[in-house]
Design a protein around this motif. Structure first.
Motif, mmCIF file in Angstrom:
data_model
loop_
_atom_site.group_PDB
_atom_site.id
_atom_site.type_symbol
_atom_site.label_atom_id
_atom_site.label_comp_id
_atom_site.label_asym_id
_atom_site.label_seq_id
_atom_site.Cartn_x
_atom_site.Cartn_y
_atom_site.Cartn_z
ATOM 1 N N LYS A 82 0.779 -1.485 0.078
ATOM 2 C CA LYS A 82 -0.481 -0.280 0.095
ATOM 3 C C LYS A 82 0.991 1.452 0.129
ATOM 4 O O LYS A 82 0.404 2.373 -0.937
ATOM 5 C CB LYS A 82 -1.029 0.122 1.529
ATOM 6 C CG LYS A 82 -1.936 -1.114 1.278
ATOM 7 C CD LYS A 82 -2.551 -0.908 2.475
ATOM 8 C CE LYS A 82 -4.146 -1.932 2.346
ATOM 9 N NZ LYS A 82 -4.427 -2.366 3.923
ATOM 10 N N VAL A 83 2.041 1.397 0.940
ATOM 11 C CA VAL A 83 2.753 2.418 0.848
ATOM 12 C C VAL A 83 3.940 2.638 -0.323
ATOM 13 O O VAL A 83 3.937 3.940 -1.192
ATOM 14 C CB VAL A 83 4.082 2.128 2.109
ATOM 15 C CG1 VAL A 83 4.725 3.031 2.088
ATOM 16 C CG2 VAL A 83 2.854 2.475 3.286
ATOM 17 N N ASP A 84 3.627 1.168 -0.778
ATOM 18 C CA ASP A 84 4.866 1.507 -2.607
ATOM 19 C C ASP A 84 4.285 1.765 -3.497
ATOM 20 O O ASP A 84 4.146 2.856 -4.240
ATOM 21 C CB ASP A 84 5.393 0.577 -2.566
ATOM 22 C CG ASP A 84 6.866 -0.604 -1.422
ATOM 23 O OD1 ASP A 84 6.796 0.835 -0.795
ATOM 24 O OD2 ASP A 84 7.061 -1.360 -1.720
ATOM 25 N N ASN A 85 2.791 1.897 -3.234
ATOM 26 C CA ASN A 85 2.537 2.660 -4.674
ATOM 27 C C ASN A 85 1.717 3.944 -3.920
ATOM 28 O O ASN A 85 1.816 4.604 -5.080
ATOM 29 C CB ASN A 85 0.277 1.413 -4.802
ATOM 30 C CG ASN A 85 0.325 -0.097 -5.024
ATOM 31 O OD1 ASN A 85 1.044 -0.229 -5.508
ATOM 32 N ND2 ASN A 85 -0.514 -0.687 -4.860
ATOM 33 N N ILE A 86 1.976 4.887 -2.986
ATOM 34 C CA ILE A 86 1.081 5.344 -3.053
ATOM 35 C C ILE A 86 2.486 6.450 -3.460
ATOM 36 O O ILE A 86 2.946 7.090 -3.767
ATOM 37 C CB ILE A 86 1.173 6.153 -1.369
ATOM 38 C CG1 ILE A 86 -0.477 5.539 -0.815
ATOM 39 C CG2 ILE A 86 0.712 7.387 -1.136
ATOM 40 C CD1 ILE A 86 -0.858 5.358 0.030
ATOM 41 N N LEU A 87 3.376 5.928 -2.722
ATOM 42 C CA LEU A 87 5.358 6.456 -3.130
ATOM 43 C C LEU A 87 4.887 5.837 -5.360
ATOM 44 O O LEU A 87 5.528 7.681 -5.256
ATOM 45 C CB LEU A 87 6.204 5.872 -2.585
ATOM 46 C CG LEU A 87 6.346 6.251 -1.221
ATOM 47 C CD1 LEU A 87 7.693 5.512 -0.046
ATOM 48 C CD2 LEU A 87 6.626 7.404 -1.019
ATOM 49 N N ASP A 88 5.030 5.348 -5.119
ATOM 50 C CA ASP A 88 5.037 5.635 -6.272
ATOM 51 C C ASP A 88 3.917 6.987 -7.211
ATOM 52 O O ASP A 88 4.489 7.473 -8.506
ATOM 53 C CB ASP A 88 4.538 3.675 -7.128
ATOM 54 C CG ASP A 88 4.630 3.977 -8.500
ATOM 55 O OD1 ASP A 88 6.181 4.041 -9.104
ATOM 56 O OD2 ASP A 88 3.759 3.550 -9.109
ATOM 57 N N LYS A 89 2.644 6.761 -6.705
ATOM 58 C CA LYS A 89 1.712 7.354 -7.348
ATOM 59 C C LYS A 89 2.695 8.830 -7.720
ATOM 60 O O LYS A 89 2.679 9.290 -8.338
ATOM 61 C CB LYS A 89 0.550 7.499 -6.578
ATOM 62 C CG LYS A 89 -0.304 8.612 -7.457
ATOM 63 C CD LYS A 89 -2.308 8.335 -6.735
ATOM 64 C CE LYS A 89 -2.502 7.229 -6.366
ATOM 65 N NZ LYS A 89 -3.991 7.091 -5.389
ATOM 66 N N PHE A 90 3.000 9.023 -5.660
ATOM 67 C CA PHE A 90 3.325 10.589 -5.919
ATOM 68 C C PHE A 90 4.127 11.224 -6.760
ATOM 69 O O PHE A 90 4.624 12.150 -7.673
ATOM 70 C CB PHE A 90 4.340 10.558 -4.255
ATOM 71 C CG PHE A 90 4.578 11.379 -3.625
ATOM 72 C CD1 PHE A 90 3.941 12.787 -3.669
ATOM 73 C CD2 PHE A 90 5.755 11.786 -4.021
ATOM 74 C CE1 PHE A 90 4.628 13.983 -2.587
ATOM 75 C CE2 PHE A 90 6.848 12.615 -3.573
ATOM 76 C CZ PHE A 90 6.341 14.157 -3.143
ATOM 77 N N LEU A 91 5.442 9.588 -7.279
ATOM 78 C CA LEU A 91 6.723 10.373 -7.850
ATOM 79 C C LEU A 91 6.391 10.104 -9.038
ATOM 80 O O LEU A 91 7.130 11.370 -10.074
ATOM 81 C CB LEU A 91 7.774 8.983 -7.848
ATOM 82 C CG LEU A 91 8.247 9.293 -6.262
ATOM 83 C CD1 LEU A 91 9.170 8.085 -5.944
ATOM 84 C CD2 LEU A 91 9.398 10.414 -6.022
ATOM 85 N N SER A 92 5.376 9.647 -9.500
ATOM 86 C CA SER A 92 4.516 9.825 -10.699
ATOM 87 C C SER A 92 3.827 11.151 -11.143
ATOM 88 O O SER A 92 2.843 11.152 -12.524
ATOM 89 C CB SER A 92 3.957 8.852 -11.140
ATOM 90 O OG SER A 92 4.677 7.101 -11.059
#
Length: 322
Positions: A82-92
């Protein structure tokens, strides 16, 4: 983001840092804060993580570590999907990628992707600068006021022809506090800063205050960067890298084909023309004026005083324990 990318960049260029709002959604902020709280509070060490056999530093996601400053830190990627998905969304996000590309160009890598928790028990971190080519983003996981233990900045020091490094790191930041600007904001706000800006961390003013942040520190291509020795598996996937989203995977990818070895130092390869990126003018400014050099006289004077202070303190301790 309330401000345009150009406004954000202008603020960072002028002062060395900027806190921005309305970048993450409310749902993502709540999910991120709750998941990160669970990660930090889990002190059980995971001992069955496997790593590739190389000489690079391990990206250790096995446990939360207590530092010498009484802060808690933990490498973050690869623990919670869940955290990794949000970080990826943030960086994207368009705005974030636009800022990173204008500052760092293409091909940047993550040097730090971690959690940091500071409490009323945490000690100050003295004023210092990191590598001149580093650029960092920090996400607040709780409301941060001037009373909280938080990062503090000495504005515009990234523009001076003075190598701060660790010259003032042994001195409590409270002696500079009237000149420092604390990084404050609401849960979910985002701090951007050049690591060349003189910064440290202040102590908490009250026992009830604390601060938890996600720290993301980036290195641009063409500059030194040691690739991480990543775990073979994440907590939730048989492949650490393949479990990450595209953007997070790209900035953590440790494939040695993405690097050059120059005199024994690993350098991120440059695949595109990065001549217009901001970090080059910040890291190696050759346009200093006489006024800029005059502004450093105060810092040289303070540095001389700090040396005298350390000598007197050491003599006093020797006499006291003699």
């Amino acid at each position: 983001m309330q401000n345009t990318v150009e406004n954000v960049l202008n603020k960072i260029k002028k002062t060395g840092f900027s806190v921005e709002t309305d970048i993450l959604s409310k749902d993502d902020i709540e999910l991120l804060t709750n998941e990160c709280k669970k990660i930090l509070s889990n002190n059980k060490k995971i001992s069955d993580l496997k790593y590739n056999n190389n000489n690079f530093k391990k990206y250790d996601i096995s446990q939360t570590i207590e530092t010498n400053y009484n802060t808690k830190v933990r490498s973050l990627a690869g623990i919670s999907k869940k955290v990794d998905n949000i970080l990826d969304k943030f960086l994207s996000k368009h705005e974030i990628k636009d800022i990173l590309q204008k500052v760092l160009g293409e091909g940047y890598k993550l040097y730090t992707c971690s959690l940091r928790h500071a409490s009323h028990k945490s000690s100050y971190v003295g004023l210092h600068t990191d590598a001149n080519y580093q650029f960092s983003i920090s996400i607040f996981l709780n409301d941060v006021t001037p009373a909280n233990p938080t990062t503090v900045f000495y504005k515009k020091t990234h523009l001076l022809p003075f190598t701060f490094a660790s010259k003032f790191e042994s001195i409590d930041v409270k002696y500079f506090i009237n000149k420092l600007k604390p990084a404050t904001g609401k849960k979910g706000d985002v701090l951007f800063f050049f690591n060349k800006t003189l910064h440290g961390m202040k102590e908490s003013d009250k026992e009830t205050d604390n601060s938890t942040v996600i720290l993301l520190c980036f290195h641009p291509s063409g500059y030194p960067h040691k690739p991480w020795n990543l775990p073979v598996n994440s907590y939730y996937n048989q492949s650490f890298l393949n479990g990450l989203g595209e953007e997070l995977r790209k900035v953590l990818d440790n494939n040695l084909n993405l690097y050059n070895n120059k005199d024994g130092e690993m350098i991120i390869k440059q695949s595109t023309d990065n001549t217009n990126r901001l970090i080059d003018s910040i890291s190696s400014n050759n346009n200093y004026t006489m006024i800029d050099y005059l502004k450093t006289l105060n810092w040289w004077f303070n540095y001389s005083l700090s040396i005298i202070y350390r000598i007197i303190r050491k003599i006093t301790r020797i006499i006291h324990h003699g």
